[in-house]
Every structure is written in structure tokens, then in C-alpha cells.
Design a protein around this motif. Structure first.
Motif, short mmCIF file in Angstrom:
data_model
loop_
_atom_site.label_atom_id
_atom_site.label_comp_id
_atom_site.label_asym_id
_atom_site.label_seq_id
_atom_site.Cartn_x
_atom_site.Cartn_y
_atom_site.Cartn_z
N VAL A 57 0.83 -1.21 0.00
CA VAL A 57 0.00 0.00 0.00
C VAL A 57 0.86 1.26 0.00
CG1 VAL A 57 -1.68 1.33 1.35
CG2 VAL A 57 -1.98 -1.14 1.05
N LEU A 58 1.97 1.25 0.74
CA LEU A 58 2.87 2.40 0.71
C LEU A 58 3.48 2.60 -0.67
CD1 LEU A 58 4.75 2.02 4.13
CD2 LEU A 58 2.99 3.70 3.54
N ALA A 59 3.70 1.51 -1.40
CA ALA A 59 4.32 1.61 -2.72
C ALA A 59 3.32 2.03 -3.80
CB ALA A 59 4.98 0.29 -3.10
N TYR A 60 2.08 1.47 -3.71
CA TYR A 60 1.13 1.68 -4.80
C TYR A 60 -0.10 2.49 -4.43
CZ TYR A 60 3.88 -1.94 -7.10
OH TYR A 60 4.90 -2.63 -7.66
N GLY A 61 -0.26 2.85 -3.17
CA GLY A 61 -1.40 3.66 -2.79
C GLY A 61 -2.55 2.84 -2.24
N LEU A 62 -3.58 3.53 -1.81
CA LEU A 62 -4.71 2.88 -1.14
C LEU A 62 -5.54 2.01 -2.07
CD1 LEU A 62 -5.94 5.79 1.19
CD2 LEU A 62 -4.70 3.72 1.85
N ARG A 63 -5.39 2.16 -3.38
CA ARG A 63 -6.14 1.30 -4.30
C ARG A 63 -5.74 -0.16 -4.15
NH1 ARG A 63 -5.57 3.70 -10.14
NH2 ARG A 63 -6.92 1.90 -10.59
N MET A 64 -4.53 -0.41 -3.71
CA MET A 64 -4.07 -1.78 -3.46
C MET A 64 -4.84 -2.41 -2.31
SD MET A 64 -2.00 -4.33 -4.13
CE MET A 64 -0.64 -3.77 -5.14
N LEU A 65 -5.37 -1.60 -1.40
CA LEU A 65 -6.02 -2.12 -0.21
C LEU A 65 -7.24 -2.97 -0.54
CD1 LEU A 65 -5.79 -2.18 2.83
CD2 LEU A 65 -7.12 -0.06 2.94
N ALA A 94 -7.44 -3.43 7.23
CA ALA A 94 -7.73 -2.19 6.51
C ALA A 94 -7.47 -0.97 7.38
CB ALA A 94 -9.18 -2.20 6.02
N ALA A 95 -7.89 -1.00 8.64
CA ALA A 95 -7.71 0.14 9.53
C ALA A 95 -6.22 0.39 9.79
CB ALA A 95 -8.45 -0.10 10.84
N ALA A 96 -5.48 -0.69 10.09
CA ALA A 96 -4.05 -0.52 10.39
C ALA A 96 -3.28 -0.01 9.17
CB ALA A 96 -3.47 -1.85 10.87
N VAL A 97 -3.55 -0.58 8.01
CA VAL A 97 -2.81 -0.17 6.81
C VAL A 97 -3.14 1.27 6.43
CG1 VAL A 97 -2.56 -0.59 4.34
CG2 VAL A 97 -2.55 -2.51 5.94
N ALA A 98 -4.42 1.65 6.49
CA ALA A 98 -4.80 3.02 6.15
C ALA A 98 -4.17 4.03 7.10
CB ALA A 98 -6.32 3.16 6.16
N LEU A 99 -4.14 3.70 8.40
CA LEU A 99 -3.53 4.60 9.38
C LEU A 99 -2.03 4.76 9.12
CD1 LEU A 99 -3.60 6.28 11.98
CD2 LEU A 99 -3.27 4.14 13.27
N VAL A 100 -1.36 3.65 8.88
CA VAL A 100 0.08 3.71 8.62
C VAL A 100 0.35 4.50 7.33
CG1 VAL A 100 2.08 2.32 7.97
CG2 VAL A 100 0.67 1.64 9.91
N TRP A 101 -0.42 4.27 6.29
CA TRP A 101 -0.23 5.01 5.02
C TRP A 101 -0.36 6.51 5.24
CZ3 TRP A 101 -3.33 8.30 2.20
CH2 TRP A 101 -2.89 8.61 0.90
N TRP A 102 -1.37 6.93 6.01
CA TRP A 102 -1.57 8.37 6.25
C TRP A 102 -0.42 8.96 7.04
CZ3 TRP A 102 -2.51 11.11 10.87
CH2 TRP A 102 -2.88 12.45 10.69
N VAL A 104 2.73 7.88 7.30
CA VAL A 104 3.98 7.89 6.54
C VAL A 104 3.95 8.97 5.46
CG1 VAL A 104 5.43 6.57 4.96
CG2 VAL A 104 4.51 5.49 7.02
N GLN A 105 2.83 9.10 4.73
CA GLN A 105 2.75 10.12 3.69
C GLN A 105 2.87 11.52 4.28
OE1 GLN A 105 2.76 9.52 0.42
NE2 GLN A 105 2.94 7.36 1.00
N ARG A 106 2.29 11.73 5.43
CA ARG A 106 2.39 13.04 6.08
C ARG A 106 3.82 13.33 6.51
NH1 ARG A 106 -0.81 14.71 11.68
NH2 ARG A 106 -0.08 16.89 11.76
N ASP A 107 4.52 12.31 7.01
CA ASP A 107 5.90 12.51 7.44
C ASP A 107 6.82 12.76 6.25
OD1 ASP A 107 8.05 12.28 9.58
OD2 ASP A 107 8.66 10.70 8.19
N ARG A 108 6.57 12.14 5.12
CA ARG A 108 7.47 12.27 3.97
C ARG A 108 7.37 13.62 3.28
NH1 ARG A 108 6.99 6.12 1.43
NH2 ARG A 108 8.68 5.28 2.73
N ARG A 109 6.39 14.41 3.61
CA ARG A 109 6.34 15.77 3.05
C ARG A 109 7.51 16.61 3.53
NH1 ARG A 109 -0.04 16.66 4.56
NH2 ARG A 109 -0.89 15.06 3.14
#
Length: 773
Positions: A57-65, A94-102, A104-109
Motif C-alpha cells: 500500500v505504501l508503494a502503490y497507494g490505497l487502491r491496493m487495499l 484495513a484500519a491498520a494499513v490506512a492509518l500507517v499510510w496516512w 507515513v505520507q504526512r511525514d514524507r512531506r
């Protein structure tokens, strides 16, 4: 050397094929993890599948979920897990992956500029802690709701699940993300290439997991401890030498191997102690290896930065001298041309606008060079203000390119908030033959070409960029330096005569444009340099050279001293001569010593300050505007007049008329020569006269050659004229002797009463006040 880290912060493109492959990978890994089932609980001691899901999900986005959720539901159905428990498992993932994705994306800015150690620590903290917490809190219920499970086992279930999730996320999330970035090129290249890499990775993973089925027999044979030591050595070697992707892969496989070769528990010991022992061991192993890997990667980044800094210019991104020579040697030299460009008024520009703004100019020049010459060339900035471009012979007509650069860059104007400057660029062209030895002498010869090109005494500047023998260049350079030394020697002597060697003074009368001799202004003092062998040094040759080497303040002070001495020696007063115009260079106007020198000359000579007019000549530009304003204002306060010479060319702009305290403006001769036939020149002269009248300034036209020009200029509103058609220059002593033999003429009007006076520093006209009063 390890490869460059995979830039995992950018999201990869996604399609259904990637989604299906990701779902299949999750199911295969989940099935393989069943080999690590733990005791009476229907749970696996390790669970890499959820870590892999987060990485995908981190590599391809939430559509992979969506594909992963379907894979979880299908896997549960295949294993007969009830619907409620399956829904809990899907929701937890789903909840854990979505939370982690959000997170990580926020931190990488804000990741730019962060070192690899900090990046690794933050990534694992933002994935392991929240991911394992959500999966444990929600996912434990699918086991607690299983038939026959006692409520008192909640801590036991949560503990085992928490450890398995920490293991899976820590070891497989970052590994999966980096592997996806590394293999995505294979996806685009074709399924076969991607399948080969995928098969290799999965085969290694499945092989190690399969070892768990017969690991106990291997351990019983006494081989297990040796394998554990080999694993530790593998991880240590990977962390020290491997790329981040290889380190994560080696650490994951090593952790699985450690579990496969775990020694059997002694009788009577709790299996949960074994879980805790193995979990702590694996987590510490992973943390140490990742930290060591990040530290080594940080070290490699610093080494690369130092290597780049040793070969590249930090200001422009071009190569420096060392990098250029290495690149030319690596390219095989040849055949090509080296184009050199040197900003030979760089010191004046720095004094005028400061080092920071000068660096901006150099950056702009570098951008222009790259845009004009394009790819296929080597660009370098070996030192401040010196640029080199290596152009292959196959790139086309290099002489045409050189001419284009000269036209665009020599005299290029830059406007800043308080100043405007023009750069003065000198060029050189040096051909390199195939196989020619390269060294510092190549750049030295190219710089010598630029030095010679910047000397107006060498004739046609464009020709100086062509092929020149090194011996000839050295002779030209020595001649240039010899002229400078000769000029310094001449400045130590008093003014001479045209027949003798040395500096001498001439003068040219400035007449009324209307033919009224009683309204004549006076004379302009001109500097000449006689060589003593019948070939004088032209002002257009030695004055630019003096500016280039910082001698103009000394030259101007010498001229002032000699003019005052000549006037005193011949007993000339204002009644005899009128105004005496003395030229000041832009660098002299900003020289704080100049006003003191003029004061001393006035005090020593006893001459009236009102008989002098100081002209600001802008060949090199006024270095510091505020000092120039103060100087000219002080001269006018004494009673002297001020003038702006060569208006309309060079750096003289209407901005100078607004900011400098002036009485006269001299229209440059380039607008006067063809004023009879050129409508453009006529419009320019009319515009200058109109602006000058508005600002209360008198106008003087240079290079007037014919009576017709004089009449037309008078009709346009020009006040005074000067040129060979009016009066030719004469040696100043001869002219003063002629005045001394005449009867004293009536007092010469300094100038007609002007409509107003431009008041320096206030930007307004004071009506009815004549300049200088």
C-alpha cells in the motif's frame, strides 16, 4: 560499492495486474506462515503477510487495499474461518494499513534533507507502533471468539499476536516497499523479467520457511548453533556492505532462519517464555541491522557528497577545475573545442551590488550557457567569474556559437533593487586535438586567451578567440602587463608633452550651440599617453585597461593635480577660461579619497571652485551610488558643477539623472554622428533634451562635425556642442599660453539661468534657482 537507495517516497503507478499479484503474494505468504503455528492457539508465531500488505500500500497507494482485503477474505474462506471472524480480520488489516499510510505520507512531506538514520527511525516508528497496536487490538477478537477459547486467555492471545505483528511489520514493510520500487522496472519491461525476480525472492523465502518442518532434526544433529552464527555474520556483512534493500532482505531471511533452528524447550518451561525470547532476539537483530545499515548509508551519502564537492562547483552545479580535467581525460579528449568566458569586471560588480547578488549573476550566466549550448557539452566553473564549456567538434560551428555568446553576454545588464550593472565578458576558444595531453596548462592557456581578449589594445576582439599559438599568447599577455607597469611609472611623473614619452593633457573647447561666443562654456580636459616613438597609446586602449586593473582612481587624481598645476602656472582664472571640465571614472566617484584630494588642490592653488565641472564617465559604472551622490552633492556645495558623460550608452540611464545631483548631461556621440539622417537618433536627442529641460539640466552634444549638425542640434534644444567641427583638441599648456597672451575677456557666463535645479536626494525641482548657486 552498494547501489543507490531506492527512492521509496514516490508512489508507483497502479493497475489491476499489480493488485492481483499483491493479493496472490499475501495469500502465499500467509499460507507459508502456518508452519509456525504456536501451541494450542490457532495462531502463527510470525505473520509477515500484514507487513507485506503495508509495504504494498505504501508503494502503490490505497487502491491496493481493496485487492488485499479480498485476498484476506478469500484466504479465510478457504480455511473455513467464520464470517464474523473474517470480517474482523479484514477490518483490522484495513484500519491498520490506512492509518500507517496516512502517517507515513504526512511525514514524507518534510523528508527532504533528512539523513538516512533519522529517516529509518521515523519510518519504523510510524509503521511498527501504530500498525501493531491496531492489528493487535482489533485482530485479537477473531481468535477470542473462536470456539473453546477461554476469556482468561486474552493477554496470552494479545501477547502472541502483538509479537507476530511487530515481527512482520518491522521486517517486511520496508522490504516490500523497496522491492516493489526495484522490480517495477521489470513490470514495465515485461512480465517475464518481473516473474524471474519474483520467483527468486519467493523461492528463497519459501525455502527458509520449509526448513522449519525439519529444523528440529537438524538442531538435534548439532548443526543448529553453527547456522545461527552464520546468520549473525550474514546480517553483519549485509549491514556493512549491502544496499538498504539487500540489508532488509538478508535480515528477514536471517530472522526466519533463527526461528527455524530454535533449540527445543527443556521440559517444564513455559512456551511463552520461548516466544518472548525469540521475539526480543529477532527485534533486536532487526533494529541493530537496520540502524547499522542506515548509518553506513549515511556515511556513503557523505562520501558521495564529498566526492561531488571535490569535482563540482557548489554555486552552479557545473564541474570545477578538478572535475573538468577528470571528465576530459575520461572522455578521451577529443577532438573538441574549449570555450572560455571570463567576467573581467567581476570585482567592480562585487563592490557595487555585493557578493550575494554577484553570485546570482553567475548562476544566471550558467543557466544561459547550458540552455544555449545544450546537452552533449561539459560545463565547468573552475574559479569565480571564469566559465569553461567543452564542445565536441561534431556539435557544429563553434565559432558561430562563440559569436552568439559574445553578443548575448558581453554587456548583459542586470537590474537589482538599488543598482543596475552590466557584465563585461571576455572570451577564448582553444581547440583540443584527439589524444592531446590534458593538464593545468590547458586551462591556463584558455584563461590567457580570455585575458588577451579583454584587452582592447589587441584589435578585433572576436579574432582573439581563434586559434593562437601559446607563445604568441604569452607575448601578448606580457605586452599587456608591460603597459600596466608603464602606466604606473607614468603616473609618478608630472604631465609632459606630445613629443616626449609619458602622460600629457589636451583640451577641447565646448561652445554654445547658438554660435554666441560669450555663451561658451569652457573646455574639457583630455588625457593622452605618448610613447615617445611616434605611436601614441590611444585612450580607448589604455583607459579600459586601467579600469580593469583598478588604476582609474589614481589616474583621475593625477589628472586633477596636473590640471590645477597648469592653471596656476599660467595664471588662468575663471574670467579667462570659463569652465574646466574634468572626467571622473565610475570607480573614482565612489572613492572616498577623491573629495579630500580635490579639497587639497583647491586649498593649495587658491582657484575658484566655480570654474570646474566634474564629469562622471560611466565606462565601468559607479561602484557605490550613495557615495557618488554624496561626492557630487559636496562638489556642487563648493560651487563646482557636475555632468553626466556619455549619456544614452553603457550604464548611463535615466535612473542616474534622477538619483545623481547634476547640472549638465552630455549626449553621447553615437547619437550625434548620424543625427542628420537617422530618425532614431533624432528622436533620442529630442527625448534627452526634453527630459533634461524638465529636470533643469543643460545639454552638451559630443562629436559635432559640421555646421549643419550644430544648427539642427540647436533647433532641437541642445545648449552646447563639442567636436572636431567646433574645435580640435590642443595640448593644454599651448591653449593656456594662447589665453595668457590675449587681453582678458569679459567675465564668461557660467551658463544661462536654468528653469530650476535638481536637488539631490529629494527628487524635486526648486524653481528659479540656477545650478551651483
Amino acid at each position: 560499492m552498494p547501489s543507490t537507495p531506492v527512492p521509496a517516497s514516490s508512489q508507483l503507478p497502479f493497475d489491476y495486474r499489480r493488485g492481483l499479484v499483491g493479493a496472490l503474494l499475501w495469500m502465499v505468504v500467509a499460507q507459508a506462515s502456518q508452519a509456525y503455528a504456536f501451541g494450542s492457539l490457532d495462531m502463527s508465531l510470525i505473520w509477515p503477510a500484514d507487513g507485506i500488505a503495508m509495504g504494498l500500500v505504501l508503494a502503490y497507494g490505497l487502491r491496493m487495499l481493496g485487492f488485499l482485503g479480498a485476498a484476506v477474505a478469500l484466504w479465510h474462506a478457504l480455511h473455513g474461518i467464520p464470517m464474523l471472524q473474517s470480517l474482523i480480520g479484514v477490518a483490522a488489516l484495513a484500519a491498520a494499513v490506512a492509518l500507517v499510510w496516512w502517517l507515513v505520507q504526512r511525514d514524507r512531506r518534510n523528508e527532504a534533507g533528512r539523513n538516512p538514520v533519522a529517516t529509518a527511525v521515523r519510518f519504523h516508528a510510524l509503521t511498527v507502533l501504530p500498525g501493531a497496536a491496531v492489528l493487535t487490538a482489533l485482530g485479537s477478537w477473531q481468535f477470542l471468539l473462536a470456539a473453546g477459547e477461554q476469556p482468561g486467555g486474552i493477554l496470552r492471545v494479545a501477547g502472541v499476536m502483538g509479537m507476530s505483528e511487530v515481527f512482520g511489520i518491522l521486517l517486511f514493510t520496508r522490504l516490500t516497499e523497496m522491492a516493489a520500487h526495484a522490480l517495477d522496472g521489470g513490470w514495465r519491461a515485461g512480465p517475464l523479467l518481473w516473474a524471474r525476480w519474483q520467483t527468486f525472492c519467493l523461492a528463497g523465502l519459501v525455502l527458509v520457511m520449509a526448513m522449519a518442518q525439519w529444523g528440529s532434526s537438524v538442531v538435534g544433529a548439532g548443526i543448529g548453533p553453527s547456522v545461527r552464527y552464520v546468520v549473525f555474520l550474514l546480517v553483519a556483512w549485509a549491514a556493512y556492505r549491502g544496499s538498504p534493500l539487500f540489508v532488509h532482505l538478508a535480515t528477514a531471511i536471517s530472522a526466519l532462519t533463527l526461528l527455524a533452528f530454535t533449540p527445543p524447550l527443556p521440559a517444564g518451561h513455559s512456551p511463552y517464555l520461548m516466544v518472548l525470547d525469540q521475539a526480543v532476539l529477532m527485534v533486536c537483530l532487526a533494529a541493530l541491522s537496520f540502524f547499522a545499515s542506515a548509518t553506513m548509508e549515511h556515511r556513503r551519502q557523505m562520501e558521495r557528497s564529498l566526492h561531488e564537492a571535490a569535482s563540482n562547483d557548489g554555486l552552479t552545479g557545473f564541474l570545477n577545475e578538478r572535475g573538468l580535467l577528470k571528465s576530459l581525460q575520461a572522455a578521451g579528449t577529443g577532438p573538441m573545442h574549449l570555450i572560455g568566458m571570463r567576467l573581467h569586471n567581476l570585482e567592480h560588480v562585487v563592490d557595487l551590488i555585493g557578493l550575494g547578488s554577484t553570485r546570482e549573476i553567475e548562476q544566471d550566466v550558467s543557466i544561459y550557457l547550458r540552455n544555449q549550448l545544450g546537452r552533449g557539452c561539459l560545463y565547468a566553473r573552475p574559479r569565480d567569474g571564469f566559465f569553461v564549456v567543452a564542445v565536441p567538434v561534431a556539435a557544429g560551428d563553434v565559432h558561430a556559437r562563440l559569436l552568439q555568446l559574445r553578443t548575448a553576454l558581453d554587456g548583459r545588464r542586470y537590474v537589482f533593487s538599488e543598482h543596475s550593472v552590466r557584465i563585461q565578458a571576455a572570451f577564448g576558444l582553444l581547440p583540443l586535438d584527439e589524444g592531446q595531453a590534458l593538464g593545468d596548462d590547458v586551462l591556463a592557456a584558455l584563461m590567457l586567451l580570455c585575458e588577451v581578449d579583454g584587452d582592447p589594445a589587441q584589435g578585433d576582439r572576436q579574432a582573439q578567440g581563434m586559434e593562437q599559438a601559446p607563445g604568441h599568447l604569452m607575448r601578448m599577455r606580457r605586452a599587456q602587463l608591460s603597459r600596466i607597469e608603464a602606466l604606473k611609472d607614468a603616473l609618478r611623473l608630472p604631465a609632459g608633452s606630445p613629443e616626449a614619452s609619458g602622460l600629457w593633457l589636451a583640451c577641447q573647447p565646448i561652445r554654445s550651440a547658438h554660435g554666441d561666443h560669450d555663451g561658451d562654456l569652457g573646455v574639457e580636459v583630455l588625457l593622452r599617453w605618448a610613447s615617445g616613438n611616434g605611436s601614441p597609446h590611444l585612450p580607448g586602449e589604455f583607459l579600459p585597461l586601467a579600469e580593469r586593473y583598478g588604476l582609474m582612481p589614481q589616474v583621475d587624481r593625477w589628472v586633477i593635480t596636473q590640471v590645477f598645476a597648469a592653471l596656476v602656472a599660467h595664471g588662468i582664472t575663471r574670467r579667462d577660461l570659463g569652465k574646466v571640465a574634468i572626467n571622473l571614472s565610475g570607480s573614482s566617484v565612489s572613492d572616498p579619497r577623491l573629495l579630500t584630494h580635490i579639497d587639497q588642490c583647491l586649498a593649495t592653488s587658491g582657484l575658484d571652485p566655480a570654474m570646474f565641472c566634474f564629469e562622471v564617465t560611466e565606462t565601468a559604472g559607479i561602484v557605490q551610488r550613495s557615495r557618488a551622490v554624496d561626492l557630487l552633492a559636496s562638489l556642487r556645495a563648493m560651487g563646482a558643477r557636475t555632468s553626466l558623460d556619455d549619456f544614452g550608452t553603457g550604464l548611463a540611464t535615466f535612473d542616474y539623472l534622477k538619483s545623481l545631483p547634476l547640472d549638465f548631461v552630455k549626449i553621447d556621440g553615437s547619437f550625434v554622428r548620424d543625427v542628420m539622417s537617422s530618425r532614431v537618433d533624432q528622436r533620442v536627442v529630442l527625448a534627452i533634451c526634453d527630459v533634461a529641460r524638465t529636470m533643469g539640466l543643460a545639454t552638451i552634444a559630443e562629436f559635432v562635425e559640421t555646421p549643419a549638425q550644430r544648427a539642427l542640434l540647436a533647433a532641437y534644444g541642445v545648449d552646447y556642442v563639442q567636436g572636431f567641427g567646433i574645435a580640435k583638441p590642443l595640448p593644454l599648456p599651448h591653449y593656456l599660453q594662447q589665453l595668457g597672451r590675449r587681453d582678458p575677456r569679459p567675465a564668461v557666463q557660467a551658463a544661462p539661468t536654468l528653469a530650476g535645479r535638481w536637488q539631490a536626494g529629494h527628487g524635486r525641482l526648486v524653481a528659479g534657482v540656477a545650478p551651483g548657486e
